[in-house]
Enzyme design. Structure first.
Site, PDB file in Angstrom:
ATOM      1  N   GLU A 171       0.811  -1.219   0.000  1.00  0.00           N
ATOM      2  CA  GLU A 171       0.000   0.000   0.000  1.00  0.00           C
ATOM      3  C   GLU A 171       0.848   1.275   0.000  1.00  0.00           C
ATOM      4  OE1 GLU A 171      -2.933  -0.058   3.083  1.00  0.00           O
ATOM      5  OE2 GLU A 171      -3.675  -2.039   2.566  1.00  0.00           O
ATOM      6  N   ASN A 301      -5.345  -5.125  -1.909  1.00  0.00           N
ATOM      7  CA  ASN A 301      -5.987  -5.092  -0.591  1.00  0.00           C
ATOM      8  C   ASN A 301      -7.294  -4.339  -0.747  1.00  0.00           C
ATOM      9  OD1 ASN A 301      -3.628  -6.222   0.319  1.00  0.00           O
ATOM     10  ND2 ASN A 301      -2.926  -4.422   1.459  1.00  0.00           N
ATOM     11  N   TYR A 303     -11.112  -3.271   1.221  1.00  0.00           N
ATOM     12  CA  TYR A 303     -11.947  -3.267   2.422  1.00  0.00           C
ATOM     13  C   TYR A 303     -13.314  -2.636   2.209  1.00  0.00           C
ATOM     14  CZ  TYR A 303      -7.770  -4.671   4.955  1.00  0.00           C
ATOM     15  OH  TYR A 303      -6.679  -5.376   5.391  1.00  0.00           O
ATOM     16  N   GLU A 371      -5.059  -8.757   1.124  1.00  0.00           N
ATOM     17  CA  GLU A 371      -5.747  -8.419   2.375  1.00  0.00           C
ATOM     18  C   GLU A 371      -7.225  -8.213   2.108  1.00  0.00           C
ATOM     19  OE1 GLU A 371      -4.301  -5.009   4.548  1.00  0.00           O
ATOM     20  OE2 GLU A 371      -2.211  -5.593   4.236  1.00  0.00           O
TER      21      GLU A 371
END
Ligand code: IFM
Length: 496
Positions: A171, A301, A303, A371
């Site tokens: 990231e 990743n 979320y 992730e």
């Protein structure tokens, strides 16, 4: 819990199931065996930077308890474990000879993983820059990228014989923009030009590190990015323009040089004078070739989505305008659940993001989800169980969304849950719990949560259905040009 609670999605043979962590978030032992200080050791000691003044000094004490943690991974049945190497353990001041005692820790960890039948996946930089390098300019200066390549060579020389999968950066958006522009992460700077130079030098460091990894014989090499699914608050021209600027900041800064051989298309619209001088200063001829070196995979990743609205400059002083002030704000959504991070749960945006990236970037290598997970308000019940049903629902819905992206043709080779353990959640300290294993920070006791058992059953069900997946572990995302590999869709896990 019954098998019918498992996701309905199936995953193809060889699909990698894993779990992820990062050095500063779990290791502790901050001054053991010659480890130097990182920018997070400094930042977390500054008043008001981290919730409740927490630091990673002890964290999950993984440095001393790694055998117990690998046993948890083994019982979980994962194919692969993603961890990160702490640069200041390997080179305490960020340059010079290796600190053998620090490297020995990763040697022991890797051997323990291999003995447990788990393929190690090592991230080289998950934000713990040696403080000495920050004192010399940090990622604002090109020398840090060169030091990063030297450190990479040392780590790979020691471990590439046993670690197949390497991730250069985790990231870089956070390193550059949260660290150097918004000031919410170490080193806590609030700069415009410095942040843009940091973004560029992180990418240069990545390119140099890829070269070093290949020279050391690393089998699979990639980078982990955290692209955001950006949604306009309204369809007004102003909000749509704000999304374009946010796309530049969050996504294009990374994806365009890495996978399209150019700098972001709307960078001048987004940053104006801050970026106009880039070519004469920190950007050099040949950098795009270096940055765009082919990769075996890209780690993603993911979320949550971000809903973006136009905003005026909130800084009255034009000289101090930061690069992150792109005249766009995130707006709250009333229509969905939020995790304790305050992040909206909208799983279909995971599908949309992946499909969109694959459409936009024909050169995108195979994807690994490095992730995905959620922070929840877990409690330990009287019987000692952690019934984290919200986390299970989150994981299940995101795995379904991932399967939908694969059915739409996106080449995804694996999924790592974030995180194996509750851990130090950066500026949020220990208040946020992302683990599928609870950590009692007073006793260091590990308690596998219901989500751990759910994930274990998911992996077991996948493996029972597709025995080949165990035998192909570690064989890699780089196994060949299998874009859009055959996907055995359907409800097989559900049907077991
Ligand atoms: O904990 C972090 C991790 O270090 C990087 N990706 C996001 C996670 C949750 O915020």
């Amino acid at each position: 819990m019954s098998v019918s609670e498992l996701p309905e999605s199936g995953f193809p043979d060889g699909f990698v199931f894993g779990a992820a962590t990062a050095s500063y978030q779990i290791e502790g032992a901050y001054d053991t065996d010659g480890r130097g200080l990182s920018i997070w050791d400094t930042f977390s000691r500054e008043l008001g930077r981290v919730a409740r003044g927490a630091t990673g000094d002890v964290a999950c004490d993984h440095y001393n308890r790694y055998r117990e943690d690998v046993a948890l991974l083994r019982a979980l049945g994962v194919d692969s474990y993603r961890f990160s190497i702490a640069w200041p353990r390997v080179q305490p001041t960020g340059s010079g000879p290796a600190n053998t005692a620090g490297l020995d820790f990763y040697d022991r960890l890797v051997d323990e993983l291999l003995a447990a039948g788990i393929s190690p996946a090592a991230t080289l930089y998950h934000w713990d820059l040696p403080q000495t390098l920050e004192d010399q300019g940090g990622w604002r200066v090109r020398a840090t990228a060169e030091r990063f390549a030297e450190y990479t060579a040392i780590a790979a020389d020691r471990l590439a014989d046993r670690v197949d999968r390497w991730i250069t950066l985790n990231e870089p958006f956070c390193s550059a923009f949260v660290g150097y522009a918004a000031g919410g992460h170490a080193p806590g700077a609030r700069e415009g030009r410095g942040a843009l130079a940091a973004a560029h030098h992180l990418l240069v460091g990545h390119g140099l590190a890829v070269r070093a990894l290949r020279a050391a014989g690393a089998k699979e090499v990639g980078i982990t990015l955290n692209p955001d699914r950006l949604l306009p608050a309204t369809q007004s021209p102003a909000d749509l323009a704000a999304v374009r600027r946010a796309e530049t900041l969050h996504n294009e800064v990374w994806f365009e040089p890495l996978f399209a051989g150019r700098y972001p298309r709307h960078e001048v619209e987004t940053w104006g004078e801050l970026v106009m001088e880039a070519d004469g200063t920190y950007r050099r001829a040949g950098d795009l070739d270096l940055i765009g070196v082919p990769l075996d995979f890209v780690g993603i990743n993911y979320y949550r989505p971000i809903t973006v609205a136009d905003a005026p400059y909130d800084d009255p002083d034009p000289v101090s305008r930061t690069a992150v002030d792109i005249r766009a704000v995130e707006t709250w959504r009333d229509d969905v659940r939020h995790t304790t991070m305050g992040w909206p749960v909208v799983p279909h945006t995971f599908t949309d993001l992946l499909v969109d990236l694959a459409d936009r970037y024909p050169e995108l290598p195979p994807v690994l989800i490095t992730e995905n997970g959620s922070a929840e308000a877990d409690t330990v019940d009287a019987d000692g169980r952690v019934r984290d049903t919200d986390r299970i629902a989150y994981l299940r819905s995101h795995l379904d969304a991932l399967a939908a992206a694969m059915q739409a043709g996106v080449d995804v080779r694996g999924y790592y849950v974030w995180s194996l353990l509750d851990n130090f959640e950066w500026a949020r300290g220990y208040d946020q719990r992302f683990g599928i294993v609870r950590v009692d920070y007073d006793t260091q006791q590990r308690i596998p949560k219901d989500s751990y058992h759910w994930y274990r059953r998911l992996i077991a069900a996948h493996r029972a259905r597709r025995p080949a997946s165990r035998t192909t572990q570690g064989s890699g995302t780089g196994a060949g040009p299998q874009r859009h590999a055959p996907f055995h869709s359907g409800r097989d896990l559900h049907d077991l």
